[in-house]
Design a protein around this motif. Sequence first.
Motif, PDB file in Angstrom:
ATOM      1  N   PHE A  27       0.808  -1.212   0.000  1.00 48.33           N
ATOM      2  CA  PHE A  27       0.000   0.000   0.000  1.00 48.33           C
ATOM      3  C   PHE A  27       0.847   1.270   0.000  1.00 48.33           C
ATOM      4  O   PHE A  27       0.315   2.357  -0.210  1.00 48.33           O
ATOM      5  N   ARG A  33      -4.449   6.397  -2.616  1.00 48.33           N
ATOM      6  CA  ARG A  33      -5.684   5.629  -2.391  1.00 48.33           C
ATOM      7  C   ARG A  33      -6.050   5.634  -0.909  1.00 48.33           C
ATOM      8  O   ARG A  33      -7.224   5.789  -0.548  1.00 48.33           O
ATOM      9  N   ILE A  34      -5.064   5.470  -0.056  1.00 47.79           N
ATOM     10  CA  ILE A  34      -5.324   5.505   1.384  1.00 47.79           C
ATOM     11  C   ILE A  34      -5.771   6.894   1.808  1.00 47.79           C
ATOM     12  O   ILE A  34      -6.732   7.054   2.561  1.00 47.79           O
ATOM     13  N   HIS A  37      -9.360   7.520   0.424  1.00 44.78           N
ATOM     14  CA  HIS A  37     -10.413   6.589   0.830  1.00 44.78           C
ATOM     15  C   HIS A  37     -10.068   5.898   2.147  1.00 44.78           C
ATOM     16  O   HIS A  37     -10.284   4.697   2.306  1.00 44.78           O
ATOM     17  N   GLU A  40     -12.166   3.306   3.933  1.00 50.48           N
ATOM     18  CA  GLU A  40     -12.357   1.989   3.329  1.00 50.48           C
ATOM     19  C   GLU A  40     -11.337   0.963   3.826  1.00 50.48           C
ATOM     20  O   GLU A  40     -11.301  -0.166   3.344  1.00 50.48           O
ATOM     21  N   PHE A  41     -10.512   1.358   4.794  1.00 56.51           N
ATOM     22  CA  PHE A  41      -9.472   0.469   5.305  1.00 56.51           C
ATOM     23  C   PHE A  41      -9.618   0.277   6.803  1.00 56.51           C
ATOM     24  O   PHE A  41     -10.125   1.142   7.502  1.00 56.51           O
ATOM     25  N   SER A  66      -8.669  -3.759   3.140  1.00 59.92           N
ATOM     26  CA  SER A  66      -9.690  -2.899   2.557  1.00 59.92           C
ATOM     27  C   SER A  66     -11.059  -3.533   2.772  1.00 59.92           C
ATOM     28  O   SER A  66     -11.168  -4.732   3.069  1.00 59.92           O
ATOM     29  N   LYS A  67     -12.100  -2.744   2.614  1.00 58.59           N
ATOM     30  CA  LYS A  67     -13.452  -3.258   2.790  1.00 58.59           C
ATOM     31  C   LYS A  67     -13.766  -4.385   1.820  1.00 58.59           C
ATOM     32  O   LYS A  67     -14.595  -5.233   2.113  1.00 58.59           O
TER      33      LYS A  67
END
Length: 104
Positions: A27, A33-34, A37, A40-41, A66-67
């Motif tokens: 990651f 992305r983190i 979002h 979502e983690f 992640s979800k």
Amino acid sequence: MDRQMYHYATVSKALQDLADKGFTTDFNLEEDRIKEHCDEFEIVEIYRYEGETDPGDEATVYGIKSKDGEKGVFVAGHMAYSEGSAAMMLHNLSIKGRDTGCES
């Protein structure tokens, strides 16, 4: 959420342990992305490496999921915790113990 924290002698030992548990996504390559979002983690495991002689050698290895079930790692060095960074958002999740509210 049941979160585990471990202490290992080296970052590479922590990364190997996580890889053995199926945490294969890097990651660090998806930091945006983190940041975009974070909600979502979830942090599943935390590994800390403390430099014996130099605080600059300190690192935290996060085992995150992640979800949608993707599992991977994020390694944050001592200087990675700037405002708005992915490392700071994960740190806030760790301290606050919640899955949302990723404020920096």
